[in-house]
Design a protein around this motif. Structure first.
Motif, PDB file in Angstrom:
ATOM      1  N   LYS A   1       0.811  -1.219   0.000  1.00 58.26           N
ATOM      2  CA  LYS A   1       0.000   0.000   0.000  1.00 58.26           C
ATOM      3  C   LYS A   1       0.851   1.279   0.000  1.00 58.26           C
ATOM      4  N   HIS A   2       2.148   1.152   0.286  1.00 61.49           N
ATOM      5  CA  HIS A   2       3.023   2.325   0.249  1.00 61.49           C
ATOM      6  C   HIS A   2       3.434   2.702  -1.180  1.00 61.49           C
ATOM      7  N   GLY A   3       3.175   1.798  -2.120  1.00 63.68           N
ATOM      8  CA  GLY A   3       3.518   2.111  -3.518  1.00 63.68           C
ATOM      9  C   GLY A   3       4.989   1.903  -3.846  1.00 63.68           C
ATOM     10  N   LEU A   4       5.750   1.320  -2.930  1.00 62.36           N
ATOM     11  CA  LEU A   4       7.173   1.032  -3.205  1.00 62.36           C
ATOM     12  C   LEU A   4       7.322  -0.444  -3.549  1.00 62.36           C
ATOM     13  N   PRO A   5       8.414  -0.809  -4.253  1.00 61.76           N
ATOM     14  CA  PRO A   5       8.625  -2.219  -4.570  1.00 61.76           C
ATOM     15  C   PRO A   5       8.706  -3.090  -3.318  1.00 61.76           C
ATOM     16  N   VAL A   6       8.104  -4.266  -3.414  1.00 62.30           N
ATOM     17  CA  VAL A   6       8.193  -5.265  -2.343  1.00 62.30           C
ATOM     18  C   VAL A   6       8.920  -6.477  -2.937  1.00 62.30           C
ATOM     19  N   ILE A   7      10.069  -6.770  -2.361  1.00 67.03           N
ATOM     20  CA  ILE A   7      10.970  -7.774  -2.937  1.00 67.03           C
ATOM     21  C   ILE A   7      11.184  -8.894  -1.926  1.00 67.03           C
ATOM     22  N   VAL A   8      10.981 -10.119  -2.357  1.00 70.55           N
ATOM     23  CA  VAL A   8      11.234 -11.253  -1.464  1.00 70.55           C
ATOM     24  C   VAL A   8      12.747 -11.464  -1.358  1.00 70.55           C
ATOM     25  N   PHE A   9      13.189 -11.598  -0.121  1.00 70.61           N
ATOM     26  CA  PHE A   9      14.606 -11.860   0.170  1.00 70.61           C
ATOM     27  C   PHE A   9      14.584 -13.221   0.876  1.00 70.61           C
ATOM     28  N   PRO A  10      14.616 -14.293   0.077  1.00 71.05           N
ATOM     29  CA  PRO A  10      14.194 -15.593   0.609  1.00 71.05           C
ATOM     30  C   PRO A  10      15.259 -16.316   1.423  1.00 71.05           C
ATOM     31  N   GLY A  11      14.895 -16.649   2.666  1.00 72.18           N
ATOM     32  CA  GLY A  11      15.724 -17.564   3.439  1.00 72.18           C
ATOM     33  C   GLY A  11      15.567 -18.967   2.871  1.00 72.18           C
ATOM     34  N   ASN A  12      14.402 -19.178   2.251  1.00 71.70           N
ATOM     35  CA  ASN A  12      14.106 -20.454   1.617  1.00 71.70           C
ATOM     36  C   ASN A  12      12.846 -20.252   0.768  1.00 71.70           C
ATOM     37  N   ILE A  13      12.376 -21.318   0.132  1.00 68.57           N
ATOM     38  CA  ILE A  13      11.257 -21.128  -0.796  1.00 68.57           C
ATOM     39  C   ILE A  13       9.938 -20.840  -0.083  1.00 68.57           C
ATOM     40  N   ASN A  14       9.895 -21.061   1.231  1.00 68.00           N
ATOM     41  CA  ASN A  14       8.681 -20.744   1.993  1.00 68.00           C
ATOM     42  C   ASN A  14       8.404 -19.239   2.045  1.00 68.00           C
ATOM     43  N   CYS A  15       9.421 -18.416   1.732  1.00 67.94           N
ATOM     44  CA  CYS A  15       9.227 -16.958   1.772  1.00 67.94           C
ATOM     45  C   CYS A  15       8.591 -16.421   0.489  1.00 67.94           C
ATOM     46  N   LEU A  16       8.489 -17.245  -0.544  1.00 65.21           N
ATOM     47  CA  LEU A  16       7.947 -16.760  -1.820  1.00 65.21           C
ATOM     48  C   LEU A  16       6.449 -16.490  -1.703  1.00 65.21           C
ATOM     49  N   THR A  17       6.002 -15.415  -2.316  1.00 62.94           N
ATOM     50  CA  THR A  17       4.577 -15.088  -2.333  1.00 62.94           C
ATOM     51  C   THR A  17       4.220 -14.327  -3.612  1.00 62.94           C
ATOM     52  N   PRO A  18       3.073 -14.638  -4.195  1.00 65.66           N
ATOM     53  CA  PRO A  18       2.659 -13.901  -5.395  1.00 65.66           C
ATOM     54  C   PRO A  18       2.273 -12.453  -5.099  1.00 65.66           C
ATOM     55  N   GLU A  19       2.156 -12.098  -3.822  1.00 67.10           N
ATOM     56  CA  GLU A  19       1.777 -10.717  -3.465  1.00 67.10           C
ATOM     57  C   GLU A  19       2.949  -9.742  -3.627  1.00 67.10           C
ATOM     58  N   ALA A  20       4.182 -10.271  -3.738  1.00 67.70           N
ATOM     59  CA  ALA A  20       5.350  -9.392  -3.897  1.00 67.70           C
ATOM     60  C   ALA A  20       5.540  -9.050  -5.370  1.00 67.70           C
ATOM     61  N   ASP A  21       6.486  -8.124  -5.636  1.00 72.78           N
ATOM     62  CA  ASP A  21       6.764  -7.715  -7.019  1.00 72.78           C
ATOM     63  C   ASP A  21       7.918  -8.501  -7.625  1.00 72.78           C
TER      64      ASP A  21
ATOM     65  N   MET B   1      22.242 -24.753  -5.613  1.00 72.17           N
ATOM     66  CA  MET B   1      21.330 -24.958  -6.742  1.00 72.17           C
ATOM     67  C   MET B   1      20.034 -25.687  -6.397  1.00 72.17           C
ATOM     68  N   GLY B   2      19.949 -26.322  -5.218  1.00 72.58           N
ATOM     69  CA  GLY B   2      18.717 -27.043  -4.863  1.00 72.58           C
ATOM     70  C   GLY B   2      17.537 -26.108  -4.665  1.00 72.58           C
ATOM     71  N   ALA B   3      17.748 -25.040  -3.907  1.00 77.23           N
ATOM     72  CA  ALA B   3      16.655 -24.094  -3.632  1.00 77.23           C
ATOM     73  C   ALA B   3      16.224 -23.398  -4.921  1.00 77.23           C
ATOM     74  N   GLN B   4      17.187 -23.144  -5.802  1.00 76.68           N
ATOM     75  CA  GLN B   4      16.873 -22.476  -7.075  1.00 76.68           C
ATOM     76  C   GLN B   4      16.035 -23.401  -7.947  1.00 76.68           C
ATOM     77  N   LEU B   5      16.387 -24.690  -7.933  1.00 72.64           N
ATOM     78  CA  LEU B   5      15.623 -25.680  -8.699  1.00 72.64           C
ATOM     79  C   LEU B   5      14.182 -25.745  -8.195  1.00 72.64           C
TER      80      LEU B   5
END
Ligand code: 1GP
Length: 247
Positions: A68-88, A105-109
């Motif tokens: 709601k602040h209008g600024l980019p929201v970027i996931v900085f993932p400790g792991n894939i559980n941090c991913l969300t479609p609500e981010a940019d 490479m496992g987490a990236q896969l």
């Protein structure tokens, strides 16, 4: 406009950026209060993530609240559980100095198909955790970098550039007892003019933020101080972003 372009445009016009790190593991009212203060202080984007215990629901709820602040929201993932479609976007990272194949490479896969499905923009990032005494260092099984050997960071910067990565995140670790050393930033900057250098971890004083800026970082991330002392966080943002004008 893409998030990468938003960042590059600011850097090419001579600006430095500040990102506020928000751990989704906290009540919404705290997230609202902290984020509003940091927007007023001139932060340029939000990172969301944590090394342990972030649920996808918390990540989504946090991203929504921050949007709601209008600024980019970027996931900085400790792991894939941090991913969300609500981010940019996501810092799509490789933990450069890890001994653990999963973080190489496992987490990236596992994460890449989710990033695609969620429609997140990928910001290709080399992640270098320099100190050994933080949660991220333990979880990521990293090999710490001796402070007397900044040239090692320079070699990682070169390797990152040669691999085609766009960002290098030099990380002291959230809540680190000492700030990430400016000599590491300077070594990376000397080795690569092209990489966008992100620095963070243990930054709790304006003077060190200024040194990190002068060493050549493009982006400073703060998390702990933002929660503990928003007034100090504002001073840090000013010292980093306006390094050429502040005394
Ligand atoms: C952690 O670099 C960030 O990834 C921020 O660290 O919480 O120590 O500010 P702090």
């Amino acid at each position: 406009m893409s998030i990468h372009k938003y960042i590059v445009n600011k850097i090419s016009s001579g600006k430095k950026l500040h990102f506020t790190l928000i751990d989704p593991d906290k009540p919404l009212e705290d997230i609202d209060r902290i984020s509003s203060e940091m927007v007023k202080a001139g932060t340029d984007a939000f990172l969301i993530g944590g090394s342990l215990g972030v649920t996808p629901e918390e990540a989504s709820k946090t991203a929504k609240a921050l949007k709601k602040h209008g600024l980019p929201v970027i996931v900085f993932p400790g792991n894939i559980n941090c991913l969300t479609p609500e981010a940019d976007a996501v810092l799509f990272m490789i933990l450069l100095n890890s001994l653990e194949p999963y973080y190489l490479m496992g987490a990236q896969l596992a994460g890449a198909p989710l990033v695609r499905k969620y429609g997140l923009e990928s910001l290709p990032t080399g992640y270098l955790v320099v100190y050994g005494s933080t949660a991220v260092a333990h979880v990521g099984r990293i090999v710490p970098i001796p402070e007397s050997k900044p040239e090692i960071v320079g070699a990682y910067a070169l390797a990152s550039e040669m691999l085609g990565l766009k960002y290098l995140y030099i990380e002291g670790g959230s809540g680190a007892p000492k700030p990430v050393s400016p000599s590491f930033i300077a070594a990376a900057r000397k080795a690569s003019k092209k990489l966008i250098i992100i620095a963070g971890g243990g930054v709790r004083e304006p003077a060190i933020a200024r040194k990190i800026a002068m060493a050549g970082a493009d982006i400073l991330v703060t998390g702990t101080i933002v929660e503990r002392d928003p007034g100090k966080a504002k001073e840090i943002i000013r010292s980093f972003k306006f390094v050429h004008t502040s005394s």
